[in-house]
Motif scaffolding. Sequence first.
Motif, short mmCIF file in Angstrom:
data_model
loop_
_atom_site.label_atom_id
_atom_site.label_comp_id
_atom_site.label_asym_id
_atom_site.label_seq_id
_atom_site.Cartn_x
_atom_site.Cartn_y
_atom_site.Cartn_z
N GLY A 1 0.80 -1.22 0.00
CA GLY A 1 0.00 0.00 0.00
C GLY A 1 0.83 1.26 0.00
O GLY A 1 0.61 2.16 -0.82
N ARG A 2 1.78 1.34 0.90
CA ARG A 2 2.62 2.55 0.98
C ARG A 2 3.54 2.67 -0.23
O ARG A 2 3.78 3.77 -0.73
N LEU A 3 4.08 1.55 -0.70
CA LEU A 3 4.95 1.60 -1.88
C LEU A 3 4.17 2.06 -3.11
O LEU A 3 4.65 2.89 -3.90
N ASP A 4 2.98 1.55 -3.29
CA ASP A 4 2.19 1.92 -4.46
C ASP A 4 1.80 3.40 -4.41
O ASP A 4 1.58 4.01 -5.46
N ALA A 5 1.70 3.96 -3.21
CA ALA A 5 1.31 5.37 -3.07
C ALA A 5 2.51 6.30 -2.97
O ALA A 5 2.34 7.50 -2.73
N TYR A 6 3.72 5.76 -3.16
CA TYR A 6 4.95 6.55 -2.96
C TYR A 6 4.95 7.85 -3.77
O TYR A 6 5.16 8.94 -3.24
N SER A 7 4.71 7.74 -5.07
CA SER A 7 4.74 8.94 -5.92
C SER A 7 3.71 9.97 -5.47
O SER A 7 4.02 11.16 -5.31
N ALA A 8 2.49 9.53 -5.27
CA ALA A 8 1.42 10.47 -4.91
C ALA A 8 1.72 11.16 -3.59
O ALA A 8 1.50 12.36 -3.45
N ARG A 9 2.24 10.39 -2.61
CA ARG A 9 2.55 10.98 -1.31
C ARG A 9 3.65 12.04 -1.42
O ARG A 9 3.58 13.10 -0.83
N CYS A 10 4.69 11.71 -2.17
CA CYS A 10 5.82 12.63 -2.28
C CYS A 10 5.52 13.86 -3.13
O CYS A 10 5.92 14.98 -2.80
N LEU A 11 4.80 13.65 -4.24
CA LEU A 11 4.63 14.73 -5.20
C LEU A 11 3.83 15.90 -4.66
O LEU A 11 4.06 17.05 -5.06
N GLU A 12 2.93 15.64 -3.75
CA GLU A 12 2.18 16.77 -3.17
C GLU A 12 3.12 17.73 -2.47
O GLU A 12 3.05 18.95 -2.65
N ARG A 13 4.03 17.20 -1.68
CA ARG A 13 5.01 18.05 -0.97
C ARG A 13 6.03 18.63 -1.95
O ARG A 13 6.45 19.79 -1.83
N ILE A 14 6.44 17.83 -2.93
CA ILE A 14 7.41 18.29 -3.92
C ILE A 14 6.90 19.51 -4.66
O ILE A 14 7.60 20.53 -4.79
N TRP A 15 5.66 19.44 -5.17
CA TRP A 15 5.14 20.56 -5.95
C TRP A 15 4.97 21.82 -5.09
O TRP A 15 5.20 22.94 -5.56
N LYS A 16 4.61 21.66 -3.83
CA LYS A 16 4.53 22.82 -2.95
C LYS A 16 5.91 23.44 -2.75
O LYS A 16 6.06 24.67 -2.70
N THR A 17 6.92 22.59 -2.64
CA THR A 17 8.28 23.08 -2.44
C THR A 17 8.84 23.71 -3.70
O THR A 17 9.52 24.75 -3.65
N VAL A 18 8.55 23.11 -4.85
CA VAL A 18 8.98 23.71 -6.12
C VAL A 18 8.31 25.06 -6.30
O VAL A 18 8.95 26.04 -6.74
N ARG A 19 7.04 25.13 -5.96
CA ARG A 19 6.32 26.41 -6.05
C ARG A 19 7.00 27.47 -5.20
O ARG A 19 7.24 28.60 -5.65
N TYR A 20 7.31 27.13 -3.96
CA TYR A 20 7.94 28.10 -3.05
C TYR A 20 9.32 28.53 -3.56
O TYR A 20 9.62 29.73 -3.63
N SER A 21 10.16 27.58 -3.94
CA SER A 21 11.50 27.91 -4.40
C SER A 21 11.47 28.73 -5.68
O SER A 21 12.27 29.66 -5.86
N THR A 22 10.55 28.39 -6.58
CA THR A 22 10.43 29.15 -7.82
C THR A 22 9.91 30.55 -7.55
O THR A 22 10.39 31.54 -8.13
N ARG A 23 8.95 30.66 -6.65
CA ARG A 23 8.39 31.98 -6.34
C ARG A 23 9.43 32.87 -5.68
O ARG A 23 9.50 34.07 -5.97
N MET A 24 10.23 32.33 -4.78
CA MET A 24 11.29 33.12 -4.15
C MET A 24 12.31 33.57 -5.20
O MET A 24 12.83 34.69 -5.14
N THR A 25 12.58 32.71 -6.16
CA THR A 25 13.50 33.07 -7.23
C THR A 25 12.93 34.21 -8.07
O THR A 25 13.63 35.18 -8.40
N GLU A 26 11.65 34.12 -8.40
CA GLU A 26 11.01 35.17 -9.19
C GLU A 26 10.91 36.48 -8.42
O GLU A 26 10.96 37.56 -9.02
N LEU A 27 10.79 36.40 -7.12
CA LEU A 27 10.63 37.59 -6.30
C LEU A 27 11.93 38.35 -6.10
O LEU A 27 11.94 39.59 -6.05
N LEU A 28 13.05 37.64 -6.02
CA LEU A 28 14.30 38.25 -5.55
C LEU A 28 15.33 38.50 -6.64
O LEU A 28 16.35 39.14 -6.37
#
Length: 391
Positions: free
Chosen positions: A321-348
């Motif tokens: 169960g956890r292995l099959d959900a690995y991508s979905a679990r990680c990608l939610e946090r990944i996209w939030k982090t990519v959003r933040y890092s990209t936004r800080m880059t665009e801001l500064l």
Amino acid sequence: MRTQVGIIGAGPAGLFLSHLLKQQGIESVVLEARSRAYVEARVRAGVLETGTVEIMERLGLDSRLKREGMVDEGIDMRFRGRTIHINLPELAGKSVMIYGQQEIVKDLIAARIAAGDPLIFEAKVTKLSNIDSESPVIHYQHDGEDKTLECDFIAGCDGFHGVSRPAMPQNVITTYDHTFNFAWLGVLARARPIADMTYTNSDDGFALCSRRSMEVSRLYLQVPFDEKLDNWSDARFWDELHKRMFDYDRSEIAEGEIFQRDVAQLRSFVTEPMQYGRLFLAGDAVHIVPPTGAKGLNLAVADVRVLSRGLTEFYRTGGRGRLDAYSARCLERIWKTVRYSTRMTELLHKFDEHSPFQRNLQLSELEYIAGSRAAQTTIAEQYAGLPFVED
């Protein structure tokens, strides 16, 4: 050889995963293409989220971190000669730790070798086979010989240029990529750092003052993406840094011997899914974030935390169960982090393609942040680190 989990890459993702698995009684072999000296000398970011520090503590590998790491409770953002101070404990309820990524790598390598656990350097992986079966195989070269590592699962932690991601069928993956048209010129200098991690958006471009210790500063300047190191004498670097930091009288930033320098292009990159068959990707093999948010290492640790839990469930219960959900679990946090890092880059950063209208919008957003506790809290929460994905 045969093992339960074959790990490709002795960077933070691969090393953390090996230790997390060992704590659960799961065997692994780590294969690293480079030498130990090379891996331990790679200078990367050194801002650790609370969750990363807690995992070091849980593994019992935090003794040197406690001695040499530096708690950082705030960041500064400068523009128009003004400073926005982001107080992390006040706004987010936690702080970060300054401890170089290469120091973490040294600690993790030393512990694995001391325990006699397999960690093979200068082992170049050439291909992966049978990844959609129950017995995947890693093919590699070591000591001039072709060898194989048979395993139950493969963890591809070998970075953007590794063999793991290309081993996935290209018709099942989707890649999202954005490359910025500028780079960071980074230096290490034997100079007393300024009080807080300080970002600046000036008319001459972005700059960042950070630290590796109380005697060593890590400093960055925004430069063209094709910039050559030879174009930057020490004097030119210091002149530009003082100017961009609004340190016109040169009283704030201490100068010292520059003993290392590099140029790194900025990009945002995500591939999904992060798994196929018995192959699981983690860290830079599957995502890259601009360094503005200091998230690369922390995101890799978050990945392997989820992966280790999935593998633990499999070996204890046979459940996937956890292995099959690995991508979905990680990608939610990944996209939030990519959003933040990209936004800080665009801001500064200063964008040459911006019209005067766009430039004023950017500066107006900084003005808004300067006067808004809510906006500052949003930055603080993300800088200090989003919560780990929980079951």
